[in-house]
Design an enzyme around this catalytic site. Structure first.
Site: not given
Ligand SMILES: N[C@H](CCC[C@H](N)C(=O)O)C(=O)O
Length: 333
Positions: A81, A234
């Site tokens: 992430c 993202c």
């Protein structure tokens, strides 16, 4: 058992940090999954929910000062992430009084360090995005037995768009599009099909990003994430998009790219490996905010009690979001 949850974000991609090293006992994986689904729910969760939970644990080997696990809002676990690791870097850096260190992730120990603020008051960190692979087997991609997918049409998805698939190391499907397509319904249509649990192309799902070139070294990335849906940003998607920009869209290695997204802006630099010790041929530096919104403490019993209303739980608000909003407002680029 008391559990402290710190709500954080990178480019408004929101997470709760759950530090297992502070608990009386480690949580089981089923507990972590159910807690994530509960606190992340945008309607019934904690503080308007989040895109998932970043679980901080002790490292499993020498070198890194901590380990990060990424649990999507639906409870699925991701290998990386990009927005989240910057917030974990800030969290661990503060706890260990360090500004340049490694964080253990599923496939690699990644370098992180505090960076020059993107704007006044914006705590900013740089993270190594790696390992990177184009191999279909590393992506969970099944299309015409292709070993890799570079700027190709996928007829089952669209008869117009060209796609490139890359794992950073979580899987991303990238398409460079015009503005109308970027803001239109195609991204949602394609991504929800590929994350519906039984399509033959990405049976395990994939993060899908549409990218518009706004100018030289200046992109806009919109992402529909596996396990979450649309997010404000993202980090791994923006990193994957940056690599594709360099390899296919006229960009250059070692040049700073400005990547805008619905939640703000980050900077990336795409690198080609010269150091054999590095994990893969390419890696990306991702630089962006690590904003802490606030924290609260609840008990495991409260989290396990469906009758307990999480929306009523108070958070100690840091006030940082005001400065972050000013930063985003200043992005009139
Ligand atoms: N939002 C994250 C990506 C989470 C990845 C997850 N959606 C998956 O790969 O399943 C980021 O900033 O990179």
């Amino acid at each position: 058992m008391e559990i402290t949850l710190t709500k954080v974000h990178g480019s408004d991609n929101e997470f709760f940090i759950l530090d297992q090293t502070k608990l009386e006992r480690p949580l089981t994986d089923p507990e972590i999954i159910s807690i994530t689904q509960r606190v992340s729910d945008r309607k019934t969760g904690l503080w308007n929910g989040a895109d998932g939970v970043l679980v901080v644990e002790s490292p499993t080997h020498a070198g890194p000062i901590g380990k990060m696990r990424v649990i999507n809002a639906d409870g699925s676990e991701a290998s990386m992430c990009g927005n989240g690791i910057r917030t974990v870097a800030r969290y661990l850096g503060q706890a260990h009084q360090q500004s340049d260190f490694k964080i253990e992730t599923m496939y690699a120990d990644l370098l992180v360090k505090q960076a020059t603020p993107l704007a006044p008051g914006i705590k900013t960190f740089q993270a190594e995005i790696s390992p990177i692979s184009f191999a279909a087997k590393d992506l969970g991609l099944h299309w015409q037995d292709l070993p890799e997918l570079h700027h190709q049409k996928i007829g089952a998805l669209s008869d117009q768009l060209f796609f490139t698939a890359v794992a950073v190391p979580n899987p991303h499907l990238i398409s460079y599009v015009d503005h109308e397509t970027l803001v239109g319904p195609e991204l949602g249509r394609i991504a929800s099909y590929l994350n519906n649990g039984d399509n033959p192309i990405f049976p395990s799902g994939v993060n899908v990003s549409f990218v518009e070139v706004l100018g030289d070294n200046h992109l806009f990335v919109r992402t529909y994430e596996r396990g979450v849906g649309y997010t404000n940003a993202c980090g791994t998607g923006m990193s994957a998009s940056s690599l594709v920009y360099v390899l296919e869209q006229g960009g250059h290695f070692e040049q700073e790219l400005t990547i805008q997204n619905p939640g703000g802006m980050v900077k990336t630099i795409v690198h080609e490996n010269t150091d054999p010790a590095r994990h893969s041929k390419y890696w990306v530096s991702l630089v962006g905010n690590a904003t802490f919104l606030g924290s609260t403490t609840v008990t495991l019993d409260q989290l396990n009690d469906p009758q307990f209303d999480l929306t009523k739980v108070d958070f100690a608000d840091t006030g940082e979001q005001v400065q972050y909003r000013n930063f985003v407002a200043s992005l009139n680029i």
